[in-house]
Motif scaffolding. Structure first.
Motif, short mmCIF file in Angstrom:
data_model
loop_
_atom_site.label_atom_id
_atom_site.label_comp_id
_atom_site.label_asym_id
_atom_site.label_seq_id
_atom_site.Cartn_x
_atom_site.Cartn_y
_atom_site.Cartn_z
N VAL A 130 0.70 -1.13 0.01
CA VAL A 130 -0.02 0.16 0.07
C VAL A 130 0.91 1.19 -0.11
CG1 VAL A 130 -1.82 1.36 1.51
CG2 VAL A 130 -1.93 -1.31 1.31
N PRO A 131 0.56 2.40 -0.88
CA PRO A 131 1.18 3.31 -0.95
C PRO A 131 1.31 4.17 0.70
CG PRO A 131 -0.05 3.37 -2.73
CD PRO A 131 -0.58 2.34 -1.97
N PRO A 132 2.47 4.55 1.15
CA PRO A 132 2.36 4.95 2.46
C PRO A 132 1.60 6.49 2.53
CG PRO A 132 4.82 5.01 1.59
CD PRO A 132 3.73 4.26 0.39
N VAL A 174 0.53 2.29 -10.31
CA VAL A 174 0.39 3.60 -10.23
C VAL A 174 -1.27 3.79 -10.13
CG1 VAL A 174 0.39 5.69 -11.58
CG2 VAL A 174 2.24 3.66 -11.57
N GLY A 175 -1.62 4.81 -9.27
CA GLY A 175 -2.84 5.03 -8.94
C GLY A 175 -3.63 4.44 -7.90
N GLN A 176 -2.82 3.38 -7.36
CA GLN A 176 -3.34 2.55 -6.33
C GLN A 176 -3.75 3.40 -5.09
OE1 GLN A 176 -0.78 -0.26 -4.67
NE2 GLN A 176 -2.07 -1.08 -3.42
N CYS A 177 -4.89 3.19 -4.51
CA CYS A 177 -5.39 3.87 -3.48
C CYS A 177 -5.40 5.62 -3.33
CB CYS A 177 -4.52 3.16 -2.25
SG CYS A 177 -4.68 1.50 -2.08
#
Length: 186
Positions: A130-132, A174-177
């Motif tokens: 998950v992107p921080p 890219v663009g996740q969450c």
């Protein structure tokens, strides 16, 4: 950054570290400021993924959240756990064993005593997936004191669980969450 902004940021960081540290025992500095709690008597006899020792959630909200969390774990392998507390009324360290906290766990502690009601402890496997900035943006959307005082602590928690569920189901890339979406898109 203005001096007041730095102080606010320091306060928010300290609150998050303190709440999660008290719950999971991972923040020795925070534990030095307030006494850690280990109160297994506050844990339900029957296993549940949602513990509300603060009494904010309705039984229906708890059931719906627990079902959503169970489906998320079945579909992704990620264990989302929710603890609503009002320090020092918390099971604290006792939740580690009760929930079997590991690298695939997200522990979400909601406690109004620290300003921003949302505090997270992210397992290392989840942290990689998950992107921080998701957690920071999530806290900024549903965790601010203004949000939860105007909408209710229960609404903040329900929307946070929905947003985490939505994020963890998105494909990595890219663009996740990037879209913080709670219940009904709010």
């Amino acid at each position: 950054m203005h001096y007041q902004d730095k102080e606010t940021l320091r306060s928010r960081i300290a609150g998050t570290v303190l709440a999660v540290g008290l719950t999971l025992g991972s923040a020795n500095v925070a534990q030095a400021r307030l006494e850690g709690v280990n109160n297994p008597d506050l844990l339900p006899a029957e296993f549940t993924t949602v513990i509300d020792v603060s009494g904010v959630l309705t039984s229906g909200e708890q059931v719906r959240m627990a079902e959503r969390i169970t489906n998320l774990e079945k579909d992704t392998g990620i264990k989302l756990r929710v603890l609503m507390q009002n320090y020092p009324n918390t099971p604290g360290l006792a939740i580690r064993e009760y929930w079997g906290v590991d690298d695939d766990s997200v522990i979400f502690v909601a406690d109004p005593n620290f300003g921003n009601i949302l505090n997270f402890n992210i397992g290392s496997n989840v942290d990689l997936a998950v992107p921080p900035n998701f957690w920071t943006r999530l806290s900024g959307r549903f965790g601010t004191k203004k949000y939860w005082t105007e909408n209710g602590q229960d609404v903040a928690v329900v929307n946070t669980v929905a947003a985490i569920d939505n994020c963890l189901r998105e494909p990595i890339g890219v663009g996740q969450c990037t879209n913080i979406q709670g219940v009904l898109g709010h």
